[in-house]
Design an enzyme around this catalytic site. Structure first.
Site, PDB file in Angstrom:
ATOM      1  N   SER A 138       0.853  -1.185   0.000  1.00  0.00           N
ATOM      2  CA  SER A 138       0.000   0.000   0.000  1.00  0.00           C
ATOM      3  C   SER A 138       0.893   1.240   0.000  1.00  0.00           C
ATOM      4  O   SER A 138       1.790   1.356   0.836  1.00  0.00           O
ATOM      5  CB  SER A 138      -0.875  -0.002   1.256  1.00  0.00           C
ATOM      6  OG  SER A 138      -1.680   1.146   1.286  1.00  0.00           O
ATOM      7  N   LEU A 165      -2.491   2.243  -4.583  1.00  0.00           N
ATOM      8  CA  LEU A 165      -2.251   3.672  -4.385  1.00  0.00           C
ATOM      9  C   LEU A 165      -3.399   4.270  -3.586  1.00  0.00           C
ATOM     10  O   LEU A 165      -4.570   4.074  -3.943  1.00  0.00           O
ATOM     11  CB  LEU A 165      -2.172   4.399  -5.734  1.00  0.00           C
ATOM     12  CG  LEU A 165      -1.121   3.931  -6.746  1.00  0.00           C
ATOM     13  CD1 LEU A 165      -1.242   4.748  -8.029  1.00  0.00           C
ATOM     14  CD2 LEU A 165       0.274   4.011  -6.163  1.00  0.00           C
ATOM     15  N   LYS A 166      -3.082   4.985  -2.539  1.00  0.00           N
ATOM     16  CA  LYS A 166      -4.100   5.747  -1.819  1.00  0.00           C
ATOM     17  C   LYS A 166      -4.490   6.924  -2.709  1.00  0.00           C
ATOM     18  O   LYS A 166      -3.612   7.555  -3.307  1.00  0.00           O
ATOM     19  CB  LYS A 166      -3.533   6.272  -0.496  1.00  0.00           C
ATOM     20  CG  LYS A 166      -3.259   5.192   0.496  1.00  0.00           C
ATOM     21  CD  LYS A 166      -4.554   4.584   0.991  1.00  0.00           C
ATOM     22  CE  LYS A 166      -4.282   3.537   2.039  1.00  0.00           C
ATOM     23  NZ  LYS A 166      -5.535   3.004   2.604  1.00  0.00           N
ATOM     24  N   ASP A 192      -7.174   2.978  -3.486  1.00  0.00           N
ATOM     25  CA  ASP A 192      -7.961   2.935  -2.252  1.00  0.00           C
ATOM     26  C   ASP A 192      -8.332   4.363  -1.866  1.00  0.00           C
ATOM     27  O   ASP A 192      -7.448   5.186  -1.625  1.00  0.00           O
ATOM     28  CB  ASP A 192      -7.143   2.282  -1.128  1.00  0.00           C
ATOM     29  CG  ASP A 192      -7.940   2.165   0.170  1.00  0.00           C
ATOM     30  OD1 ASP A 192      -7.375   1.657   1.152  1.00  0.00           O
ATOM     31  OD2 ASP A 192      -9.127   2.560   0.187  1.00  0.00           O
ATOM     32  N   ASN A 194     -10.608   5.188   0.645  1.00  0.00           N
ATOM     33  CA  ASN A 194     -11.008   5.343   2.050  1.00  0.00           C
ATOM     34  C   ASN A 194     -12.180   6.317   2.206  1.00  0.00           C
ATOM     35  O   ASN A 194     -12.093   7.285   2.984  1.00  0.00           O
ATOM     36  CB  ASN A 194      -9.817   5.814   2.903  1.00  0.00           C
ATOM     37  CG  ASN A 194      -8.801   4.728   3.133  1.00  0.00           C
ATOM     38  OD1 ASN A 194      -7.674   4.813   2.677  1.00  0.00           O
ATOM     39  ND2 ASN A 194      -9.188   3.654   3.804  1.00  0.00           N
ATOM     40  N   GLU A 217     -11.065   0.702  -4.285  1.00  0.00           N
ATOM     41  CA  GLU A 217     -11.442   0.286  -2.932  1.00  0.00           C
ATOM     42  C   GLU A 217     -12.159   1.408  -2.196  1.00  0.00           C
ATOM     43  O   GLU A 217     -11.652   2.536  -2.134  1.00  0.00           O
ATOM     44  CB  GLU A 217     -10.197  -0.145  -2.153  1.00  0.00           C
ATOM     45  CG  GLU A 217     -10.460  -0.730  -0.796  1.00  0.00           C
ATOM     46  CD  GLU A 217      -9.186  -1.110  -0.047  1.00  0.00           C
ATOM     47  OE1 GLU A 217      -8.084  -1.021  -0.636  1.00  0.00           O
ATOM     48  OE2 GLU A 217      -9.285  -1.479   1.127  1.00  0.00           O
ATOM     49  N   ASP A 242     -14.242  -2.167   1.797  1.00  0.00           N
ATOM     50  CA  ASP A 242     -13.368  -2.350   2.975  1.00  0.00           C
ATOM     51  C   ASP A 242     -14.175  -1.943   4.203  1.00  0.00           C
ATOM     52  O   ASP A 242     -14.820  -2.779   4.834  1.00  0.00           O
ATOM     53  CB  ASP A 242     -12.107  -1.491   2.779  1.00  0.00           C
ATOM     54  CG  ASP A 242     -11.230  -1.356   4.027  1.00  0.00           C
ATOM     55  OD1 ASP A 242     -10.178  -0.718   3.938  1.00  0.00           O
ATOM     56  OD2 ASP A 242     -11.591  -1.880   5.088  1.00  0.00           O
ATOM     57  N   LYS A 266     -10.546  -7.710   6.445  1.00  0.00           N
ATOM     58  CA  LYS A 266      -9.646  -7.218   7.496  1.00  0.00           C
ATOM     59  C   LYS A 266     -10.152  -7.771   8.813  1.00  0.00           C
ATOM     60  O   LYS A 266     -11.178  -7.343   9.329  1.00  0.00           O
ATOM     61  CB  LYS A 266      -9.712  -5.697   7.557  1.00  0.00           C
ATOM     62  CG  LYS A 266      -8.590  -4.981   6.884  1.00  0.00           C
ATOM     63  CD  LYS A 266      -8.721  -3.514   7.193  1.00  0.00           C
ATOM     64  CE  LYS A 266      -8.045  -2.716   6.122  1.00  0.00           C
ATOM     65  NZ  LYS A 266      -8.376  -1.306   6.210  1.00  0.00           N
TER      66      LYS A 266
HETATM   67  O1  LIG Z   1      -0.213  -2.635   4.622  1.00  0.00           O
HETATM   68  C1  LIG Z   1      -0.913  -2.308   5.582  1.00  0.00           C
HETATM   69  O2  LIG Z   1      -1.009  -2.940   6.650  1.00  0.00           O
HETATM   70  C2  LIG Z   1      -1.785  -1.074   5.425  1.00  0.00           C
HETATM   71  C3  LIG Z   1      -2.692  -1.240   4.249  1.00  0.00           C
HETATM   72  C4  LIG Z   1      -3.588  -0.041   4.169  1.00  0.00           C
HETATM   73  O3  LIG Z   1      -3.435   0.789   3.319  1.00  0.00           O
HETATM   74  N1  LIG Z   1      -4.500   0.048   5.137  1.00  0.00           N
HETATM   75  C5  LIG Z   1      -5.335   1.227   5.154  1.00  0.00           C
HETATM   76  C6  LIG Z   1      -6.676   0.904   4.588  1.00  0.00           C
HETATM   77  O4  LIG Z   1      -7.506   1.791   4.518  1.00  0.00           O
HETATM   78  O5  LIG Z   1      -6.844  -0.223   4.112  1.00  0.00           O
HETATM   79  C7  LIG Z   1      -5.335   1.749   6.547  1.00  0.00           C
HETATM   80  C8  LIG Z   1      -4.160   2.271   6.978  1.00  0.00           C
HETATM   81  C9  LIG Z   1      -4.061   2.774   8.262  1.00  0.00           C
HETATM   82  C10 LIG Z   1      -5.121   2.661   9.125  1.00  0.00           C
HETATM   83  C11 LIG Z   1      -6.309   2.137   8.678  1.00  0.00           C
HETATM   84  C12 LIG Z   1      -6.396   1.650   7.361  1.00  0.00           C
END
Ligand SMILES: O=C(O)CCC(=O)N[C@@H](C(=O)O)c1ccccc1
Length: 371
Positions: A138, A165-166, A192, A194, A217, A242, A266
């Site tokens: 990520s 990629l975020k 992603d 979020n 995502e 997610d 998750k």
């Molecule tokens: O590689 C990892 O563990 C992080 C993967 C990732 O990007 N997690 C994100 C998500 O939204 O999925 C996240 C990061 C930090 C806290 C919450 C979520």
């Protein structure tokens, strides 16, 4: 299995580099750790909450409080009568609404102890069919496209098999186009959001279609199932959920409503590994591919996630990166990338145990609750 006590820890581990998402930037991972003591062994569960309730409604100090004041007393009552098996934990904790990450940490610690007592690995118990799992990575939001391309190039050089990629409004089409132009069309690539977009952004998100992404995502709010179903009709790229998927029931509903074509499982978000396996089974029954998400876990949570990702329905590389993606020093023996894969632990329990001096070095608070 008789429990004799439970230890709660708050740990803070510095990240090797800031990790920016649409809900903020992390420099240190502050999470919790639950240790369950039985007459024979210890079991560990990682509390994957964030410092602040920005990814979900839970947050580390709140989760530790609900564990101390509500969940552990309930568990102690259930354990006092008949001892405790892993599948009895969720029913015992059911009177408490929500708090899935806190419940997941407690259930995982009980499961780890139960497995260790039987010299069973998590992978074996879950029904894993693989010896190693493909690792994705990520990549956070960066200050510039050149900085992003350097980071992506580094991860590809390390051997990661998938890039995530975020994205957020203002950082979406341009970085995706730049990665495709620099690294080509064969790189497995996904984004992603979020929850950073709304349905009104459908035309913008459709501009990602030409880049042959594996998925987008969680583009919309976690409660906007109908919005995701409508968006899925307006963009070609598969929608993955997610934050919206908190249980097997919510996965079945989202799939039935056409809100997602892929699911990120998750364990912390859904209440633990038993529910994660149920979600896996629901998705496999609906021919929906799943992959294992991450919460920047230490080697403990990472070990459990790798075991989960070895189940047959996990057909896409997950966010199960090597330990050094986030930590210079993990609190366990680190996970190391080998030809783009991580080895599935086959030792009893999670297959990783905290290294005492390393755990102490990152422990902010700890408390012991005798049962
Ligand atoms: O590689 C990892 O563990 C992080 C993967 C990732 O990007 N997690 C994100 C998500 O939204 O999925 C996240 C990061 C930090 C806290 C919450 C979520």
């Amino acid at each position: 299995m008789k429990l004799t006590g439970i230890e709660l820890r708050r740990v803070a581990i510095p990240l090797v580099s800031p990790f920016r998402t649409s809900f903020g930037t992390q420099h240190t991972r502050e999470l919790g750790l639950v240790r369950v003591r039985t007459e024979q062994t210890d079991g560990y569960g990682e509390l994957v909450t964030m410092t602040a309730p920005v990814y979900s409604a839970e947050y580390t100090d709140g989760a530790l409080a609900v564990l101390r004041d509500h969940l552990i007393p309930l568990l102690a009552q259930a354990a006092a009568k008949t001892g405790l098996d892993p599948w009895a934990v969720a029913p015992a904790l059911a009177p408490i609404k929500g708090h899935r990450m806190a419940k997941a940490a407690l259930e995982t610690a009980v499961l780890d102890a139960w497995l260790r007592e039987r010299s069973l690995s998590m992978a074996e118990w879950l029904g894993a069919t693989r010896e190693k799992v493909a690792a994705g990575v990520s990549v956070g939001i960066m200050d510039s496209v050149p900085q992003l391309l350097d980071a992506v190039g580094g991860y590809l050089d390390e051997g990661y098999l998938r890039i995530k990629l975020k994205i957020e409004p203002g950082w979406d089409v341009a970085p995706v186009r730049a990665v495709r132009e620099r690294f080509g069309d064969d790189v497995l690539l996904q984004v992603d959001a979020n929850t950073a977009y709304t349905l009104a952004d459908a035309p913008l998100l459709a501009r990602l279609d030409p880049f042959d992404l594996l998925l987008i995502e969680q583009p919309l709010d976690e409660e906007d199932i109908r919005g995701h179903a409508e968006l899925a009709k307006r963009v070609r790229t598969p929608i993955c959920l997610d934050e919206s998927i908190v249980s097997a029931r919510s996965a079945a509903d989202a799939i039935a409503l056409g809100a997602c074509a892929v699911v990120n499982i998750k364990p912390g978000r859904v209440g633990g590994y038993l529910e994660s396996r149920r979600i896996h089974d629901v998705c496999v029954a609906n021919s929906v591919p799943v992959w294992c998400g991450g919460m920047l876990e230490t080697g403990l949570g990472r070990a459990a996630n790798v075991a989960l990702a070895a189940l047959p329905g996990f057909t896409l590389p997950g966010d199960t990166s090597a330990s050094d993606r986030y930590y210079r020093t993990d609190i366990t023996e680190p996970f190391v990338l080998e030809d783009g894969h991580l080895q599935v632990p086959r030792e009893p329990g999670l297959g990783r145990t905290p290294i005492p001096e390393l755990l102490e070095a990152v422990t902010e608070t700890k408390e012991w609750i005798a049962l």
